[in-house]
Design a protein around this motif. Sequence first.
Motif, PDB file in Angstrom:
ATOM      1  N   ARG A  25       0.760  -1.387   0.047  1.00  0.00           N
ATOM      2  CA  ARG A  25      -0.115  -0.178   0.068  1.00  0.00           C
ATOM      3  C   ARG A  25       0.880   1.290  -0.127  1.00  0.00           C
ATOM      4  N   GLU A  26       1.998   1.109   0.657  1.00  0.00           N
ATOM      5  CA  GLU A  26       3.095   2.160   0.673  1.00  0.00           C
ATOM      6  C   GLU A  26       3.604   2.659  -0.672  1.00  0.00           C
ATOM      7  N   LEU A  27       3.657   1.702  -1.464  1.00  0.00           N
ATOM      8  CA  LEU A  27       4.118   1.996  -2.940  1.00  0.00           C
ATOM      9  C   LEU A  27       2.988   2.525  -3.776  1.00  0.00           C
ATOM     10  N   ASN A  28       1.917   2.714  -3.344  1.00  0.00           N
ATOM     11  CA  ASN A  28       0.789   3.243  -4.256  1.00  0.00           C
ATOM     12  C   ASN A  28       0.512   2.560  -5.502  1.00  0.00           C
ATOM     13  N   PRO A  29       0.407   1.350  -5.652  1.00  0.00           N
ATOM     14  CA  PRO A  29       0.100   0.819  -6.875  1.00  0.00           C
ATOM     15  C   PRO A  29      -1.094   1.150  -7.498  1.00  0.00           C
ATOM     16  N   LYS A  30      -1.360   1.031  -8.919  1.00  0.00           N
ATOM     17  CA  LYS A  30      -2.457   1.436  -9.457  1.00  0.00           C
ATOM     18  C   LYS A  30      -3.829   0.827  -8.732  1.00  0.00           C
ATOM     19  N   GLY A  31      -3.651  -0.505  -8.535  1.00  0.00           N
ATOM     20  CA  GLY A  31      -4.695  -1.059  -7.683  1.00  0.00           C
ATOM     21  C   GLY A  31      -3.940  -2.251  -6.942  1.00  0.00           C
ATOM     22  N   LEU A  32      -4.722  -2.343  -5.725  1.00  0.00           N
ATOM     23  CA  LEU A  32      -4.223  -3.412  -4.799  1.00  0.00           C
ATOM     24  C   LEU A  32      -5.544  -4.014  -4.197  1.00  0.00           C
ATOM     25  N   PHE A  33      -5.585  -5.538  -4.910  1.00  0.00           N
ATOM     26  CA  PHE A  33      -7.054  -6.270  -4.509  1.00  0.00           C
ATOM     27  C   PHE A  33      -6.435  -7.692  -3.443  1.00  0.00           C
ATOM     28  N   GLY A  34      -7.444  -7.870  -2.960  1.00  0.00           N
ATOM     29  CA  GLY A  34      -7.300  -9.164  -1.843  1.00  0.00           C
ATOM     30  C   GLY A  34      -8.271 -10.042  -2.285  1.00  0.00           C
ATOM     31  N   VAL A  35      -7.652 -11.760  -2.112  1.00  0.00           N
ATOM     32  CA  VAL A  35      -8.459 -12.656  -2.363  1.00  0.00           C
ATOM     33  C   VAL A  35      -8.456 -13.323  -1.025  1.00  0.00           C
ATOM     34  N   ASP A  36      -9.635 -13.896  -0.405  1.00  0.00           N
ATOM     35  CA  ASP A  36      -9.432 -14.588   0.582  1.00  0.00           C
ATOM     36  C   ASP A  36     -10.774 -15.476   0.852  1.00  0.00           C
ATOM     37  N   VAL A  37     -10.914 -16.514   1.495  1.00  0.00           N
ATOM     38  CA  VAL A  37     -12.290 -17.379   1.555  1.00  0.00           C
ATOM     39  C   VAL A  37     -13.125 -16.719   2.716  1.00  0.00           C
ATOM     40  N   ASN A  38     -12.642 -15.936   3.326  1.00  0.00           N
ATOM     41  CA  ASN A  38     -13.105 -15.241   4.972  1.00  0.00           C
ATOM     42  C   ASN A  38     -13.644 -13.929   4.264  1.00  0.00           C
ATOM     43  N   PRO A  39     -15.099 -13.641   3.877  1.00  0.00           N
ATOM     44  CA  PRO A  39     -15.510 -12.233   3.829  1.00  0.00           C
ATOM     45  C   PRO A  39     -15.181 -11.316   4.940  1.00  0.00           C
ATOM     46  N   ASP A  40     -15.249 -11.747   6.333  1.00  0.00           N
ATOM     47  CA  ASP A  40     -14.929 -10.762   7.173  1.00  0.00           C
ATOM     48  C   ASP A  40     -13.684 -10.375   7.273  1.00  0.00           C
ATOM     49  N   THR A  41     -12.668 -11.171   6.847  1.00  0.00           N
ATOM     50  CA  THR A  41     -11.036 -10.610   6.707  1.00  0.00           C
ATOM     51  C   THR A  41     -11.111  -9.720   5.656  1.00  0.00           C
ATOM     52  N   LEU A  42     -11.817  -9.902   4.421  1.00  0.00           N
ATOM     53  CA  LEU A  42     -11.588  -8.966   3.258  1.00  0.00           C
ATOM     54  C   LEU A  42     -12.249  -7.547   3.733  1.00  0.00           C
ATOM     55  N   ARG A  43     -13.399  -7.547   4.420  1.00  0.00           N
ATOM     56  CA  ARG A  43     -14.122  -6.364   4.911  1.00  0.00           C
ATOM     57  C   ARG A  43     -13.130  -5.825   5.898  1.00  0.00           C
ATOM     58  N   LYS A  44     -12.530  -6.180   6.845  1.00  0.00           N
ATOM     59  CA  LYS A  44     -11.555  -5.573   7.629  1.00  0.00           C
ATOM     60  C   LYS A  44     -10.370  -5.082   6.941  1.00  0.00           C
ATOM     61  N   ALA A  45      -9.987  -5.758   5.871  1.00  0.00           N
ATOM     62  CA  ALA A  45      -8.730  -5.291   5.192  1.00  0.00           C
ATOM     63  C   ALA A  45      -9.224  -4.032   4.447  1.00  0.00           C
ATOM     64  N   GLU A  46     -10.248  -4.201   3.934  1.00  0.00           N
ATOM     65  CA  GLU A  46     -10.933  -2.704   3.143  1.00  0.00           C
ATOM     66  C   GLU A  46     -10.924  -1.680   4.179  1.00  0.00           C
ATOM     67  N   ASN A  47     -11.710  -2.185   5.217  1.00  0.00           N
ATOM     68  CA  ASN A  47     -11.920  -0.929   6.393  1.00  0.00           C
ATOM     69  C   ASN A  47     -10.564  -0.214   6.618  1.00  0.00           C
ATOM     70  N   MET A  48      -9.339  -1.077   6.683  1.00  0.00           N
ATOM     71  CA  MET A  48      -8.155  -0.587   7.299  1.00  0.00           C
ATOM     72  C   MET A  48      -7.659   0.071   6.189  1.00  0.00           C
ATOM     73  N   GLY A  49      -7.851  -0.120   4.964  1.00  0.00           N
ATOM     74  CA  GLY A  49      -7.340   0.668   3.702  1.00  0.00           C
ATOM     75  C   GLY A  49      -6.169   0.127   3.246  1.00  0.00           C
ATOM     76  N   ILE A  50      -6.222  -1.464   3.553  1.00  0.00           N
ATOM     77  CA  ILE A  50      -4.773  -2.118   2.959  1.00  0.00           C
ATOM     78  C   ILE A  50      -5.158  -2.355   1.375  1.00  0.00           C
ATOM     79  N   ILE A  51      -6.192  -2.846   1.105  1.00  0.00           N
ATOM     80  CA  ILE A  51      -6.557  -3.237  -0.191  1.00  0.00           C
ATOM     81  C   ILE A  51      -7.483  -2.108  -0.552  1.00  0.00           C
ATOM     82  N   ASP A  52      -7.661  -1.984  -2.041  1.00  0.00           N
ATOM     83  CA  ASP A  52      -8.705  -1.411  -2.556  1.00  0.00           C
ATOM     84  C   ASP A  52     -10.254  -2.128  -2.748  1.00  0.00           C
ATOM     85  N   ARG A  53     -10.220  -3.481  -2.934  1.00  0.00           N
ATOM     86  CA  ARG A  53     -11.200  -4.343  -2.891  1.00  0.00           C
ATOM     87  C   ARG A  53     -10.985  -5.763  -2.484  1.00  0.00           C
ATOM     88  N   GLY A  54     -11.661  -6.386  -1.767  1.00  0.00           N
ATOM     89  CA  GLY A  54     -11.559  -7.525  -1.517  1.00  0.00           C
ATOM     90  C   GLY A  54     -12.545  -8.760  -2.390  1.00  0.00           C
TER      91      GLY A  54
END
Length: 282
Positions: A25-54
């Motif tokens: 995230r600190e390198l400011n990529p064009k897009g940063l996406f996450g894939v995970d089997v746990n929807p709660d983990t993805l929502r948390k990562a989105e809320n933390m701002g460390i991915i653009d979308r899960g």
Amino acid sequence: MNEGSFNITVVGLGVVGGSYAMALRELNPKGLFGVDVNPDTLRKAENMGIIDRGYTKAEEPLKKSDLVIICIYPGQIRDFIYENINYFKKGTVITDTAGVKTELIDEINSIIPESVDFIFGHPMAGREKKGLDFASREVFKNANYIITPTERNHAENINLIEELAMKIGFSRTVRISPEKHDEVISYTSQLPHAIAVALINSESFDNSTGSFIGDSFRDFTRIASINEELWTELFFKNNSNLVKQIELFEEKLSIIKNAIVKKDKNILVENFIEAGRRRGAI
């Protein structure tokens, strides 16, 4: 490497994948996406701002990603590649974080299309806990990063992964063969974990032990708080190398034991001096 022109997908947002996302995230990529089997983990990562979308399914992010970092258990990587083999963009660079290589590389290279380049990597960094809650970009600071190139890899893509490793905090990258990787890691990583588990599980450990331990015991047994599913898989997939290292360790421990039994000061002192010399060279 121009991160601003890259779409990056991190597969598996546990402690390692989450740490990657934070660092990237600190390198400011064009897009940063996450894939995970746990929807709660993805929502948390989105809320933390460390991915653009899960995403719980990888098809959409893979179709637009230039770089894919796979941070799941070794046994799951082949299945992930097989299930998503038609979704990778032409020219995509893939890398992984698995702690075993030889068997994994043989499996992946038998199914991966020529249109993508899988650069197998191993960040020598992590934490004993598991899950996104324990992720931190600091885990990569001053750590070592190993790459195990194969003949099908392109030099520019190997360089890209090495450059990325340095940008997110690793202090050193090294290239070795998959076979050498598994041999060395059985000694430097897997054997210490096995010894720590055996030490903490000793019959000498009881409810009163905590009143008598010092920093040496506390520091050494830190890695006994182990991710049991992951490390069982790592031990089994590298079993021949690890068993050999355990046997070599047993031989050295027997020398010390016999010197104590025989009160052989010379042997004991020699071992202490040699250990100090070797440790000082690190």
